[in-house]
Design a protein around this motif. Structure first.
Motif, PDB file in Angstrom:
ATOM      1  N   GLY A 169       7.234  -4.603 -13.133  1.00 30.23           N
ATOM      2  CA  GLY A 169       7.479  -3.348 -12.426  1.00 30.23           C
ATOM      3  C   GLY A 169       6.212  -2.548 -12.232  1.00 30.23           C
ATOM      4  O   GLY A 169       5.315  -2.552 -13.081  1.00 30.23           O
ATOM      5  N   TYR A 170       6.147  -1.857 -11.095  1.00 26.81           N
ATOM      6  CA  TYR A 170       4.980  -1.012 -10.804  1.00 26.81           C
ATOM      7  C   TYR A 170       5.288   0.435 -11.137  1.00 26.81           C
ATOM      8  O   TYR A 170       6.353   0.965 -10.772  1.00 26.81           O
ATOM      9  N   HIS A 171       4.354   1.065 -11.842  1.00 27.46           N
ATOM     10  CA  HIS A 171       4.444   2.497 -12.134  1.00 27.46           C
ATOM     11  C   HIS A 171       3.098   3.134 -11.825  1.00 27.46           C
ATOM     12  O   HIS A 171       2.191   2.472 -11.315  1.00 27.46           O
ATOM     13  N   ALA A 172       2.953   4.408 -12.093  1.00 28.59           N
ATOM     14  CA  ALA A 172       1.776   5.150 -11.638  1.00 28.59           C
ATOM     15  C   ALA A 172       0.478   4.671 -12.273  1.00 28.59           C
ATOM     16  O   ALA A 172      -0.607   4.978 -11.756  1.00 28.59           O
ATOM     17  N   ALA A 173       0.539   3.927 -13.368  1.00 24.45           N
ATOM     18  CA  ALA A 173      -0.680   3.447 -14.026  1.00 24.45           C
ATOM     19  C   ALA A 173      -0.842   1.940 -13.908  1.00 24.45           C
ATOM     20  O   ALA A 173      -1.640   1.346 -14.621  1.00 24.45           O
ATOM     21  N   GLY A 174      -0.080   1.310 -13.029  1.00 28.06           N
ATOM     22  CA  GLY A 174      -0.225  -0.131 -12.847  1.00 28.06           C
ATOM     23  C   GLY A 174       1.083  -0.866 -13.059  1.00 28.06           C
ATOM     24  O   GLY A 174       2.169  -0.363 -12.735  1.00 28.06           O
ATOM     25  N   TYR A 209       0.834  -1.207   0.000  1.00 31.04           N
ATOM     26  CA  TYR A 209       0.000   0.000   0.000  1.00 31.04           C
ATOM     27  C   TYR A 209       0.866   1.255   0.000  1.00 31.04           C
ATOM     28  O   TYR A 209       0.498   2.277  -0.589  1.00 31.04           O
ATOM     29  N   ASP A 210       2.008   1.193   0.689  1.00 31.54           N
ATOM     30  CA  ASP A 210       2.929   2.322   0.671  1.00 31.54           C
ATOM     31  C   ASP A 210       3.392   2.598  -0.757  1.00 31.54           C
ATOM     32  O   ASP A 210       3.493   3.756  -1.177  1.00 31.54           O
ATOM     33  N   MET A 211       3.637   1.534  -1.525  1.00 35.21           N
ATOM     34  CA  MET A 211       4.040   1.667  -2.924  1.00 35.21           C
ATOM     35  C   MET A 211       2.935   2.337  -3.750  1.00 35.21           C
ATOM     36  O   MET A 211       3.199   3.267  -4.525  1.00 35.21           O
ATOM     37  N   LEU A 212       1.709   1.849  -3.578  1.00 33.96           N
ATOM     38  CA  LEU A 212       0.604   2.419  -4.349  1.00 33.96           C
ATOM     39  C   LEU A 212       0.424   3.907  -4.054  1.00 33.96           C
ATOM     40  O   LEU A 212       0.308   4.730  -4.972  1.00 33.96           O
ATOM     41  N   MET A 213       0.410   4.262  -2.771  1.00 33.61           N
ATOM     42  CA  MET A 213       0.165   5.656  -2.413  1.00 33.61           C
ATOM     43  C   MET A 213       1.365   6.535  -2.730  1.00 33.61           C
ATOM     44  O   MET A 213       1.207   7.715  -3.067  1.00 33.61           O
ATOM     45  N   ARG A 214       2.577   5.977  -2.660  1.00 31.00           N
ATOM     46  CA  ARG A 214       3.776   6.756  -2.986  1.00 31.00           C
ATOM     47  C   ARG A 214       3.702   7.303  -4.407  1.00 31.00           C
ATOM     48  O   ARG A 214       4.014   8.474  -4.658  1.00 31.00           O
ATOM     49  N   LEU A 215       3.258   6.467  -5.340  1.00 31.31           N
ATOM     50  CA  LEU A 215       3.182   6.930  -6.726  1.00 31.31           C
ATOM     51  C   LEU A 215       1.890   7.694  -7.001  1.00 31.31           C
ATOM     52  O   LEU A 215       1.836   8.497  -7.935  1.00 31.31           O
ATOM     53  N   GLU A 216       0.827   7.448  -6.209  1.00 28.95           N
ATOM     54  CA  GLU A 216      -0.360   8.309  -6.303  1.00 28.95           C
ATOM     55  C   GLU A 216       0.024   9.746  -5.952  1.00 28.95           C
ATOM     56  O   GLU A 216      -0.372  10.693  -6.628  1.00 28.95           O
ATOM     57  N   VAL A 217       0.793   9.909  -4.884  1.00 26.05           N
ATOM     58  CA  VAL A 217       1.226  11.235  -4.451  1.00 26.05           C
ATOM     59  C   VAL A 217       2.127  11.867  -5.500  1.00 26.05           C
ATOM     60  O   VAL A 217       2.017  13.062  -5.814  1.00 26.05           O
ATOM     61  N   ASP A 218       3.009  11.057  -6.093  1.00 23.16           N
ATOM     62  CA  ASP A 218       3.964  11.595  -7.056  1.00 23.16           C
ATOM     63  C   ASP A 218       3.278  12.097  -8.321  1.00 23.16           C
ATOM     64  O   ASP A 218       3.669  13.128  -8.873  1.00 23.16           O
ATOM     65  N   LYS A 219       2.248  11.381  -8.768  1.00 27.33           N
ATOM     66  CA  LYS A 219       1.574  11.813 -10.001  1.00 27.33           C
ATOM     67  C   LYS A 219       0.468  12.826  -9.734  1.00 27.33           C
ATOM     68  O   LYS A 219      -0.022  13.474 -10.659  1.00 27.33           O
ATOM     69  N   GLY A 220       0.067  12.979  -8.472  1.00 23.47           N
ATOM     70  CA  GLY A 220      -1.005  13.914  -8.122  1.00 23.47           C
ATOM     71  C   GLY A 220      -2.210  13.188  -7.575  1.00 23.47           C
ATOM     72  O   GLY A 220      -2.797  12.343  -8.260  1.00 23.47           O
ATOM     73  N   LEU A 221      -2.581  13.523  -6.357  1.00 23.67           N
ATOM     74  CA  LEU A 221      -3.670  12.829  -5.679  1.00 23.67           C
ATOM     75  C   LEU A 221      -4.996  13.052  -6.393  1.00 23.67           C
ATOM     76  O   LEU A 221      -5.263  14.130  -6.923  1.00 23.67           O
ATOM     77  N   LYS A 222      -5.835  12.036  -6.399  1.00 21.24           N
ATOM     78  CA  LYS A 222      -7.168  12.175  -6.993  1.00 21.24           C
ATOM     79  C   LYS A 222      -8.013  13.111  -6.140  1.00 21.24           C
ATOM     80  O   LYS A 222      -7.922  13.096  -4.911  1.00 21.24           O
ATOM     81  N   ILE A 272     -14.790   3.805  -9.408  1.00 23.09           N
ATOM     82  CA  ILE A 272     -13.716   4.310 -10.239  1.00 23.09           C
ATOM     83  C   ILE A 272     -13.077   3.160 -11.011  1.00 23.09           C
ATOM     84  O   ILE A 272     -12.843   2.086 -10.461  1.00 23.09           O
ATOM     85  N   ALA A 273     -12.835   3.381 -12.286  1.00 24.03           N
ATOM     86  CA  ALA A 273     -12.210   2.357 -13.124  1.00 24.03           C
ATOM     87  C   ALA A 273     -10.744   2.660 -13.391  1.00 24.03           C
ATOM     88  O   ALA A 273      -9.957   1.756 -13.642  1.00 24.03           O
ATOM     89  N   THR A 274     -10.368   3.957 -13.367  1.00 17.95           N
ATOM     90  CA  THR A 274      -8.969   4.293 -13.597  1.00 17.95           C
ATOM     91  C   THR A 274      -8.118   3.753 -12.453  1.00 17.95           C
ATOM     92  O   THR A 274      -8.579   3.607 -11.327  1.00 17.95           O
ATOM     93  N   TRP A 275      -6.863   3.454 -12.755  1.00 17.98           N
ATOM     94  CA  TRP A 275      -5.977   2.829 -11.781  1.00 17.98           C
ATOM     95  C   TRP A 275      -5.853   3.679 -10.511  1.00 17.98           C
ATOM     96  O   TRP A 275      -5.778   4.893 -10.625  1.00 17.98           O
ATOM     97  N   PRO A 276      -5.879   3.079  -9.307  1.00 23.96           N
ATOM     98  CA  PRO A 276      -5.857   1.646  -9.021  1.00 23.96           C
ATOM     99  C   PRO A 276      -7.215   0.971  -8.895  1.00 23.96           C
ATOM    100  O   PRO A 276      -7.343  -0.036  -8.190  1.00 23.96           O
ATOM    101  N   GLY A 277      -8.216   1.458  -9.596  1.00 26.20           N
ATOM    102  CA  GLY A 277      -9.486   0.753  -9.734  1.00 26.20           C
ATOM    103  C   GLY A 277     -10.138   0.410  -8.418  1.00 26.20           C
ATOM    104  O   GLY A 277     -10.303   1.248  -7.530  1.00 26.20           O
TER     105      GLY A 277
END
Length: 682
Positions: free
Chosen positions: A524-529, A165-178, A187-192
């Motif tokens: 590998g995990y990136h901001a879109a999955g 979860y830290d990984m998921l939120m780390r890149l959510e923060v980096d790309k801009g929080l929803k 919601i269908a857009t990642w992380p769905g």
């Protein structure tokens, strides 16, 4: 054959083979009740039904306050890194999460409580009254609360503190929080579907850290008397001092402080990552490298059916075959690909089976039927298969021939012991696995085939997963969360040295190498999955130190409560009507008064709906009755209804009455499959 175990606050319904598990469930549930009921200052009016099911090879559960407080627990434990892996015993974590839902959604005070006393457990009372106010919130506020209570940072368990979860939120923060208005919706857009859990638990962490844990319960208490749905901004304003929209900038700042430093540290140390070679995103899939420099992988992009694809070293892709969601892959250069994937079995079970894929022709051949093999690995010569068998919350190791026929049981399994991602060594002497054991958590082990025994490879507090032998068998590639970030590691057997091969911003999983000098492919995990990456020059970095001991603190089994009673399962208490609404239809031609209600037992064997009324103006009955009996094959349905229409002449005098009486009996023969539902109705 189902039985019911009765404790002080629960009725545990279990089928044959689950007797010991039912006792553990009752004991754990009573402890969870003692822990959570005072927190919510709430206790359900009658015992909560718990349905234990070992008929699905997935890790999940459900909870609902309607028509009664009921929970369903799927006893298959998590066996892969996908957010649920960081638990302190699956039963403990699952019961904590689902019982939080029961206490949260069931709680009602003041006007909603009065409505419930009058109308029972009705979901709503016309026009806009809701006796279950907490259920009328966005999913992220509901699921986030249960995930927050499931998390225990001191014990190192739960999604709220997990590296995943830290990984998921780390890149959510980096790309801009929803924005809040986006996560308020499905919601269908990642992380769905993970979004409500991810954002919800982070928001409750934010409240607890900034304003104190007591504010979380005040949000629940304050909303429990809210008869009008979706008034979440007013609740936030009254308890937290501003609307959710007003809280969001502070929430963003909090997450930046919490996750930004780790991301900055990764970048300061120097990012070591492979080249992204697929562009699917979403759930991606694991790959298996080939000796020619290419690889085979599962594509799961959220937009099309999952599929097995082959990509050459030149980047050209070839479609092999469709697969099912959740498929696990292993490949042999001559025997082909082996897929373990779920399929509906006998209409009511969801079991994993093995399928063999001819990589040249793309032909898929099913090897097993209802065998419950979650993972499999080819022997080096491609003539035998080691399969991980799942049943009753424990895993066993089976040896099969290349057609999927069982040769022998190599290891019969123990309660709560879980295996994942087996890989057979090139010399055929051993099989590497990720193993979860109650007192040690996740570690890597090696099963010595001839000796029929396990040999530990790691023993620390990190989560190690997805082992793969190097082509020469001298080392093991795997993924672990040493230092709080999932990266690729290499364990050298001769020296025992552990080195880190990557330093990624997101996460690196499922390493695989086709030849000794070939590239390492990984997911590998990136901001879109997730996507497949190619690492041509793996690093040899030091591995962050992990504390010795287990990766999660597991609570010892609770003592079985005294005075437990066991009875044959009876549906009748579950069928008792628990709600009603008035049937009122009044106009110049009729005055219909009556009631509507419905019910079903915890196992959904009996389902009924009644709408019974009487027209006092015309002195005739009206309404309908529906009943479904869904225990055997086929399913039976009954329906009876009467509706009358009064026609008037020009002087508004009765001209004629047209009454329609309908009686119907139906027999339904379903034939359900993963991608096809067929039913014959008679």
């Amino acid at each position: 054959t189902w039985r019911t175990l009765h404790s002080a606050h629960f009725r545990v319904h279990y089928h044959d083979g689950e007797e010991a598990l039912a006792q553990r469930t009752a004991a754990t549930a009573e402890r969870v009740h003692r822990k959570l009921s005072p927190v919510f200052n709430w206790q359900p009016e009658e015992p909560v039904d718990i349905v234990l099911s070992d008929r699905l090879d997935v890790s999940n559960g459900y909870a609902s306050p309607f028509p009664a407080n009921r929970m369903g627990l799927y006893v298959t434990p998590p066996d892969e890194v996908s957010s649920l892996e960081d638990h302190g015993g699956w039963l403990d974590t699952l019961l904590t999460h689902e019982y939080t839902h029961i206490l949260h959604l069931d709680k009602a005070t003041r006007f909603p409580a009065v409505l419930r006393k009058i109308f029972g457990r009705s979901i709503w009372v016309p026009p806009v009254f809701f006796p279950f106010p907490n259920a009328m919130q966005p999913a992220w506020l509901i699921e986030g609360l249960a995930t927050w209570h499931e998390t225990d940072r001191a014990r190192g368990i739960g999604r709220g503190q997990s590296s995943y979860y830290d990984m998921l939120m780390r890149l959510e923060v980096d790309k801009g929080l929803k924005p809040v208005h986006q996560i308020n919706q499905d919601i269908a857009t990642w992380p769905g579907g993970t979004t409500p859990y991810l954002y919800g638990v982070a928001f409750y962490d934010f409240i607890a850290d900034r304003q104190g844990e007591d504010r979380i319960q005040k949000l629940v208490d304050n909303y429990s008397d809210n008869w009008f749905p979706y008034r979440i901004n007013s609740n936030s304003r009254q308890v937290l001092g501003s609307t959710l929209t007003g809280q969001w900038p502070r929430f963003k700042k909090y997450l930046n402080e919490r996750h930004g430093e780790r991301l900055a540290g990764i970048r300061r140390a120097g990012v070591v990552a492979g080249e992204r070679v697929t562009r699917h995103g979403y759930y991606g899939g694991a790959a298996r490298a080939l000796a020619d420099g290419g690889f085979i992988y599962v594509r799961s992009d959220g937009a099309s059916e999952p599929a097995l694809l082959r990509q050459g070293a030149d980047g050209r892709q070839r479609w092999c075959t469709s697969v099912h969601g959740g498929a696990h892959l292993t490949v042999h250069p001559r025997a082909g690909a082996l897929i373990a994937q779920p399929e509906i079995n006998r209409n009511a079970n969801y079991f994993y089976d093995l399928y063999r894929v001819d990589l040249e022709r793309g032909r898929l051949r099913r090897l097993t039927h209802g065998a419950r093999y979650r993972y499999a690995a080819w022997s080096p010569d491609g003539t035998r298969i080691l399969a991980v068998h799942n049943e009753g919350g424990k895993h066993a190791l089976h040896l099969l021939d290349d057609r999927g026929k069982r040769i022998e049981v190599l290891w019969a399994g123990e309660a709560d012991v879980v295996f994942a991602d087996p890989d057979w060594s090139p010399d055929g002497a051993s099989v590497a696995l990720a193993a979860w054991r109650p007192q040690s958590g996740w570690n890597l082990e090696r099963f010595l085939v001839k000796e029929r025994r396990f040999e530990p490879l790691t023993r620390d507090s990190a989560i190690e997963a997805q082992p793969q032998f190097t082509p020469d068998g001298k080392a093991l590639l795997f993924s672990s969360d040493h230092g709080g970030v999932y990266n690729l590691r290499r364990l050298d057997f001769a020296s025992g040295k552990l080195t880190t091969l990557s330093n990624v911003e997101g996460g690196a999983f499922h390493p695989t190498q086709g030849s000794v000098d070939g590239p390492v492919y990984y997911t590998g995990y990136h901001a879109a999955g997730f996507d497949i990456y190619r690492l041509d020059a793996p690093a040899a970095l030091p591995t962050p130190t992990a504390a010795p001991g287990p990766s999660a603190m597991v609570v010892k089994d609770d003592p079985v409560p005294e005075g437990l009673k066991v009875s044959d399962y009876s549906p009748y208490d579950g069928l008792r009507p628990r709600w009603w609404l008035p049937h009122i239809a009044i106009d110049s031609r009729r005055t219909e008064l009556g009631v509507t209600t419905s019910g079903w037992d915890p196992l959904l064997r009996h389902i009924y709906y009644i709408d019974a009324a009487y027209d006092f103006r015309n002195q005739w009955p009206a309404g309908s009755v529906d009943y479904i009996y869904d225990r055997f094959h086929p399913t039976f349905k009954l329906h009876a209804s009467r509706y009358s229409a009064l026609d008037l002449d020009g002087n508004d005098e009765p001209l004629r009455v047209r009454t329609a009486d309908t009686y119907m009996g139906a027999m339904v023969l379903p034939y359900l499959q993963y991608r096809r539902d067929i039913a014959v109705h008679a």
